[in-house]
Design an enzyme around this catalytic site. Structure first.
Site, PDB file in Angstrom:
ATOM      1  N   ASP A  90     -21.533  23.532 -24.147  1.00 22.62           N
ATOM      2  CA  ASP A  90     -21.110  22.444 -23.260  1.00 22.62           C
ATOM      3  C   ASP A  90     -19.766  22.835 -22.653  1.00 22.62           C
ATOM      4  OD1 ASP A  90     -22.162  19.320 -22.996  1.00 22.62           O
ATOM      5  OD2 ASP A  90     -20.055  19.570 -22.450  1.00 22.62           O
TER       6      ASP A  90
ATOM      7  N   ARG B 204     -10.601   7.205 -14.236  1.00 22.25           N
ATOM      8  CA  ARG B 204     -10.373   8.300 -15.194  1.00 22.25           C
ATOM      9  C   ARG B 204      -9.003   8.943 -14.984  1.00 22.25           C
ATOM     10  NH1 ARG B 204     -16.014   9.955 -17.036  1.00 22.25           N
ATOM     11  NH2 ARG B 204     -16.824   7.882 -17.358  1.00 22.25           N
TER      12      ARG B 204
HETATM   13  C1  LIG Z   1     -25.384  13.334 -20.057  1.00 25.31           C
HETATM   14  S1  LIG Z   1     -24.918  14.681 -21.074  1.00 25.31           S
HETATM   15  C2  LIG Z   1     -26.511  15.284 -21.544  1.00 25.31           C
HETATM   16  C3  LIG Z   1     -26.579  15.661 -22.987  1.00 25.31           C
HETATM   17  C4  LIG Z   1     -27.951  16.133 -23.488  1.00 25.31           C
HETATM   18  N1  LIG Z   1     -28.375  17.324 -22.817  1.00 25.31           N
HETATM   19  C5  LIG Z   1     -28.993  15.058 -23.375  1.00 25.31           C
HETATM   20  O1  LIG Z   1     -29.874  15.152 -22.515  1.00 25.31           O
HETATM   21  O2  LIG Z   1     -28.926  14.096 -24.141  1.00 25.31           O
HETATM   22  C6  LIG Z   1     -24.376  15.891 -19.866  1.00 25.31           C
HETATM   23  C7  LIG Z   1     -23.539  17.001 -20.482  1.00 25.31           C
HETATM   24  O3  LIG Z   1     -23.399  18.050 -19.518  1.00 25.31           O
HETATM   25  C8  LIG Z   1     -22.116  18.617 -19.666  1.00 25.31           C
HETATM   26  N2  LIG Z   1     -21.740  19.347 -18.432  1.00 25.31           N
HETATM   27  C9  LIG Z   1     -21.449  18.847 -17.211  1.00 25.31           C
HETATM   28  N3  LIG Z   1     -21.099  19.836 -16.361  1.00 25.31           N
HETATM   29  C10 LIG Z   1     -21.195  20.988 -17.071  1.00 25.31           C
HETATM   30  C11 LIG Z   1     -20.954  22.364 -16.746  1.00 25.31           C
HETATM   31  N4  LIG Z   1     -20.546  22.747 -15.531  1.00 25.31           N
HETATM   32  N5  LIG Z   1     -21.147  23.282 -17.716  1.00 25.31           N
HETATM   33  C12 LIG Z   1     -21.551  22.912 -18.958  1.00 25.31           C
HETATM   34  N6  LIG Z   1     -21.781  21.635 -19.326  1.00 25.31           N
HETATM   35  C13 LIG Z   1     -21.609  20.688 -18.383  1.00 25.31           C
HETATM   36  C14 LIG Z   1     -21.228  17.410 -19.932  1.00 25.31           C
HETATM   37  O4  LIG Z   1     -20.015  17.775 -20.564  1.00 25.31           O
HETATM   38  C15 LIG Z   1     -22.145  16.559 -20.820  1.00 25.31           C
HETATM   39  O5  LIG Z   1     -21.874  16.754 -22.189  1.00 25.31           O
END
Ligand SMILES: C[S@@+](CC[C@H](N)C(=O)[O-])C[C@H]1O[C@@H](n2cnc3c(N)ncnc32)[C@H](O)[C@@H]1O
Length: 275
Positions: free
Chosen positions: A147, A36
């Site tokens: 998010d 990345r």
């Molecule tokens: C795998 S996705 C899950 C999406 C959805 N909740 C689902 O279950 O399909 C994880 C999400 O968590 C967000 N994320 C990770 N760390 C975070 C943080 N500290 N605060 C807010 N969002 C976060 C990422 O940007 C990502 O969009």
């Protein structure tokens, strides 16, 4: 030429990411971090990883960090993921909360989709609610979807998805909540305004203090905490507890669990907790 990531680079970047957003990049993620970073460096013309690191920590606007976090986070999601949760909303949670709160008699149902990625989860919640509630109740519902990733939030706000993303949604629901694209938009579906307007998308970093104190009746935080270590998970779970209403529900991903975490939630069924 392959980007070299020294032990020090790995430690500095992973500490910074952990400190800023709670994502814990253990040693097994070193290759992911390297790949990345290589991408970011190519895009921005930094001469070395160190130069990029100095730029990152010196950037007062926080914009560089947002971009890095965007490139590090895993955003996989899809419509009606883990369908049992949506059955639970329809058959148990929504009817119970409507009765308890007497929605329609001046009280509002508040939902929070924390870690909504590109919006599919929030729209699935929205569709479930719109299907369940009568027109007169709709004003009494609000859905906040947050998010950390601005890139993902932009996709969510735009609400345009390729055919392959919506194909698992039943024909009926697709027809009611999505506009099928024509001409240049052939193969795409756009979320209709009634659904789009039911949801407020906002950037929010879950490891920072929550900028509200409204109690939520249902909080979804699915497949987000898996990227955090136990202490970060525990802190966050307890903060969710504090902003959940008395009768509220807290939903996590099916592959997650609150085992080993100190909390006051009552277990309802796998991956569903109540206050
Ligand atoms: C795998 S996705 C899950 C999406 C959805 N909740 C689902 O279950 O399909 C994880 C999400 O968590 C967000 N994320 C990770 N760390 C975070 C943080 N500290 N605060 C807010 N969002 C976060 C990422 O940007 C990502 O969009």
């Amino acid at each position: 030429m392959q980007l070299e990531l020294s032990e020090r680079d790995y430690t500095d970047f992973s500490n910074l990411i952990y400190e800023k957003c709670g994502i814990y990049l253990h040693k097994g993620k070193r290759e992911l971090l390297r790949a990345r970073l290589a991408k970011v460096l190519r895009k921005h013309d930094f001469a070395s990883v160190r130069e990029y690191y100095s730029h990152l920590v010196g950037d007062q606007t926080g914009k560089e960090l947002i971009q890095l976090l965007d490139s590090i986070s895993t955003n996989l999601t899809f419509f009606f993921r883990e369908p049992k949760h949506f059955d639970f909303l329809t058959n148990i949670a929504i009817p119970k909360l409507i009765r308890a709160k007497r929605v329609g008699a001046g009280k509002r149902l508040n939902l929070w989709c924390a870690g909504c990625s590109s919006g599919e989860e929030a729209y699935s919640i929205g569709i479930t609610l719109l299907e369940k509630l009568s027109d007169s109740n709709l004003r009494e519902v609000s859905i906040l979807a947050t998010d950390i990733s601005t890139r993902m939030l932009n996709v969510a706000i735009r609400g345009v998805y390729g055919e392959e993303k919506v194909e698992k949604i039943s024909y009926e629901l697709r027809r009611r909540y999505f506009q099928k694209g024509v001409k240049n938009w052939e193969g795409f579906y756009r979320v209709k305004p009634a659904l789009r307007e039911a949801i407020e998308f906002r950037r929010l970093n879950l490891v920072e203090p929550f900028p509200f104190n409204t109690p939520f009746d249902i909080i979804f935080c699915r497949n987000v905490m898996i990227y955090f270590d136990k202490p970060t998970q525990e802190k966050l779970v307890n903060r969710f507890y504090n902003v959940l209403s008395k009768e509220g529900y807290f939903l996590i991903g099916h592959s997650e669990s609150l085992t080993g975490i100190g909390h006051s939630f009552r277990y309802v069924q796998p991956s569903i907790y109540a206050k």
